[in-house]
Design an enzyme around this catalytic site. Structure first.
Site, PDB file in Angstrom:
ATOM      1  N   ASP A 137     -14.911  -3.449  -1.580  1.00 50.52           N
ATOM      2  CA  ASP A 137     -14.539  -3.227  -0.191  1.00 50.52           C
ATOM      3  C   ASP A 137     -15.818  -3.063   0.613  1.00 50.52           C
ATOM      4  O   ASP A 137     -16.672  -2.246   0.252  1.00 50.52           O
ATOM      5  CB  ASP A 137     -13.675  -1.967  -0.059  1.00 50.52           C
TER       6      ASP A 137
ATOM      7  N   ASP B 248       0.861  -1.184   0.000  1.00 52.25           N
ATOM      8  CA  ASP B 248       0.000   0.000   0.000  1.00 52.25           C
ATOM      9  C   ASP B 248       0.898   1.235   0.000  1.00 52.25           C
ATOM     10  O   ASP B 248       1.811   1.340   0.831  1.00 52.25           O
ATOM     11  CB  ASP B 248      -0.904   0.025   1.233  1.00 52.25           C
TER      12      ASP B 248
END
Length: 239
Positions: A130, A8
């Protein structure tokens, strides 16, 4: 089950968030490309990258970092975060990215997903869903929609998507174990290639996901905190 070690990126650095909260962040490396290289050396066959700044901004932010990662490894990478247009996809693929993850836009603009599939095919386009309590989150996890995660996956399947990256936000970065119930629900009700993300903290968690069975598992913080040895995991699952 395929394994996807995760990187990330925020402010050009390799970081991990807790439950998707941008104010709750830990920096693990100033040089994400070096992390990617270590993943490849441990036997990884694919790397999962999220441009966190891009997810919030709605456009790609860390392209230089992504380009450096792609140039530093010989295995394919998938990238998500801030991909909202056909041009965004083309730019990523031109950098050498193996496939692109469409997230928020899948909820807000299904026509964009259709166009992307027509242009690039379902080997280059995957959808990231998500969710929190089974409901889809958008805009860098800042907003919870009225969309049920399984419902969205089925709509994406109808369009032609074959692979879904399913992230449980409440588990992400928490090392609390994946949400097996919701993940199994997604696998059984959609019959799609589901890549599970969020909460993996041990080899047992990987065993549990493999038994569902998921198509793949993303491993993030567990690698950085030395809870999972990537080399051993690759040896066990063969990918």
């Amino acid at each position: 089950m395929k394994l996807f070690p995760a990187i990330d990126i925020k402010n050009g650095q390799c970081v991990r968030l807790r439950q998707g909260q941008f104010h709750n962040m830990e920096v693990y490396s100033q040089v994400p490309a070096r992390i990617a290289k270590s993943f490849q050396e441990a036997g990884a066959a694919f790397i999962h990258i999220v441009d966190l700044d891009g997810a919030l901004a709605g456009h790609s932010v860390n392209e230089d970092v992504i380009k450096a990662i792609v140039e530093n490894v010989s295995i394919p990478v998938e990238v998500g975060g801030g991909i909202r247009t056909i041009q965004d996809i083309e730019t990523k693929l031109n950098l050498g990215v193996g496939r692109v993850i469409i997230g928020t836009s899948a909820v807000e603009n299904p026509h964009f997903v259709r166009e992307a599939l027509m242009r690039f095919g379902n080997n280059k386009i995957v959808v990231g869903i998500d969710a929190k309590n089974g409901m889809v989150a958008t805009d860098g996890w800042e907003k919870i929609s009225n969309y049920n995660a399984v419902q969205l996956a089925l709509e994406m399947k109808e369009i032609g998507i074959k692979t879904i990256i399913y992230t449980d936000i409440s588990r992400d970065g928490m090392l609390s174990g994946p949400n097996l119930e919701h993940t199994k629900d997604m696998v059984e009700k959609t019959q799609m290639d589901i890549i599970a993300s969020g909460g993996v903290s041990s080899m047992k968690d990987l065993d549990d996901l493999n038994s569902i069975p998921v198509y793949g598992a993303i491993i993030g913080k567990a690698l950085y905190e030395n809870r999972v040895n990537l080399r051993e995991a690759v040896k066990k699952y063969g990918v």
